[in-house]
Design an enzyme around this catalytic site. Structure first.
Site, PDB file in Angstrom:
ATOM      1  N   ARG A  54       3.930 -19.563   8.895  1.00  0.00           N
ATOM      2  CA  ARG A  54       4.863 -18.744   9.467  1.00  0.00           C
ATOM      3  C   ARG A  54       5.545 -19.325  10.707  1.00  0.00           C
ATOM      4  O   ARG A  54       5.071 -20.094  11.350  1.00  0.00           O
ATOM      5  CB  ARG A  54       4.037 -17.647  10.244  1.00  0.00           C
ATOM      6  N   GLY A  84       8.037 -15.630  -0.653  1.00  0.00           N
ATOM      7  CA  GLY A  84       7.943 -14.014  -0.792  1.00  0.00           C
ATOM      8  C   GLY A  84       9.133 -13.384   0.085  1.00  0.00           C
ATOM      9  O   GLY A  84      10.313 -14.093   0.239  1.00  0.00           O
ATOM     10  N   ASP A  85       8.862 -12.237   0.322  1.00  0.00           N
ATOM     11  CA  ASP A  85       9.854 -11.282   0.853  1.00  0.00           C
ATOM     12  C   ASP A  85      10.431 -12.160   2.197  1.00  0.00           C
ATOM     13  O   ASP A  85      11.442 -12.175   2.427  1.00  0.00           O
ATOM     14  CB  ASP A  85       9.251  -9.937   1.126  1.00  0.00           C
ATOM     15  N   SER A 130       5.081 -16.490  -5.044  1.00  0.00           N
ATOM     16  CA  SER A 130       3.767 -15.636  -4.405  1.00  0.00           C
ATOM     17  C   SER A 130       2.789 -15.566  -5.363  1.00  0.00           C
ATOM     18  O   SER A 130       3.087 -15.035  -6.717  1.00  0.00           O
ATOM     19  CB  SER A 130       4.360 -14.272  -3.976  1.00  0.00           C
ATOM     20  N   ASP A 132       0.791 -13.237  -5.140  1.00  0.00           N
ATOM     21  CA  ASP A 132       0.764 -11.734  -5.353  1.00  0.00           C
ATOM     22  C   ASP A 132       1.226 -11.173  -6.297  1.00  0.00           C
ATOM     23  O   ASP A 132       1.095  -9.876  -6.677  1.00  0.00           O
ATOM     24  CB  ASP A 132       1.010 -11.170  -4.071  1.00  0.00           C
ATOM     25  N   ARG A 167     -28.526 -15.910 -18.890  1.00  0.00           N
ATOM     26  CA  ARG A 167     -28.572 -14.797 -17.867  1.00  0.00           C
ATOM     27  C   ARG A 167     -26.986 -14.186 -17.561  1.00  0.00           C
ATOM     28  O   ARG A 167     -26.185 -14.602 -18.311  1.00  0.00           O
ATOM     29  CB  ARG A 167     -28.625 -15.576 -16.412  1.00  0.00           C
TER      30      ARG A 167
END
Length: 170
Positions: A54, A84-85, A130, A132, A167
């Site tokens: 950032r 991204g954005d 991204s 996301d 299991r």
């Protein structure tokens, strides 16, 4: 990888800007020329090989002024922004301000007319990257496929381990 290899194939220089806009503002060793081999053996790796950060400084005009100066000093006027954005919005603002930034740098004597003659315009291409997968208008972003494959591999490993131990894992 594809951007670097296409640039080199078309007889252009390709640079990596380490840590994204932070590296662009700081300049120096953060802007590194890449060779064909610089991007070898990275397809199987997730994430980015150049880092990301950032950068509050880039949100301000003075930060973008430093970034423009660093590009002009290197003779760079084409950017491929992968993000991204926030990254793509920053790229749009940077492109919109480019002529004003260049003019201000010349007026302040931070770059020469000769340096500017090679960088009077700025080309920007934005690639949505991204994990996301939340960018409007895209089916799948760069990074999503890698992240999903890592998840599937991990679940497959857990499934085979659970089966061998007879299991269930939660």
């Amino acid at each position: 990888r594809a951007v670097v290899r296409m640039a080199i194939f078309n007889k252009m220089k390709a640079y990596a800007i380490k840590e994204g806009y932070q590296g662009l503002v700081e300049g120096g060793e953060n802007i590194e020329e890449l060779q064909w081999s610089s991007v070898s053996n990275i397809l199987q790796r997730g994430g980015t090989i150049i880092g990301t950060a950032r950068c509050n400084e880039f949100r301000e005009r003075e930060g973008r002024l430093k970034a423009a100066q660093n590009l002009i000093k290197r003779g760079i006027n084409n950017l491929a922004i992968i993000g991204g954005d926030g990254s793509l919005t920053g790229a749009n603002i940077f492109k919109d301000e480019w002529k004003g930034l260049v003019k201000e740098l010349v007026e302040k004597g931070r770059v020469t007319e000769e340096e500017v003659s090679h960088c009077s315009y700025l080309n920007v291409v934005g690639l949505v990257g991204s994990i996301d997968n939340d960018m409007c208008g895209t089916d799948m972003t760069i990074g999503t496929d890698s992240a999903l494959h890592r998840i599937i591999e991990a679940v497959d490993c857990l499934t085979s381990t659970a089966a061998s131990h007879q299991r269930s894992f939660v």
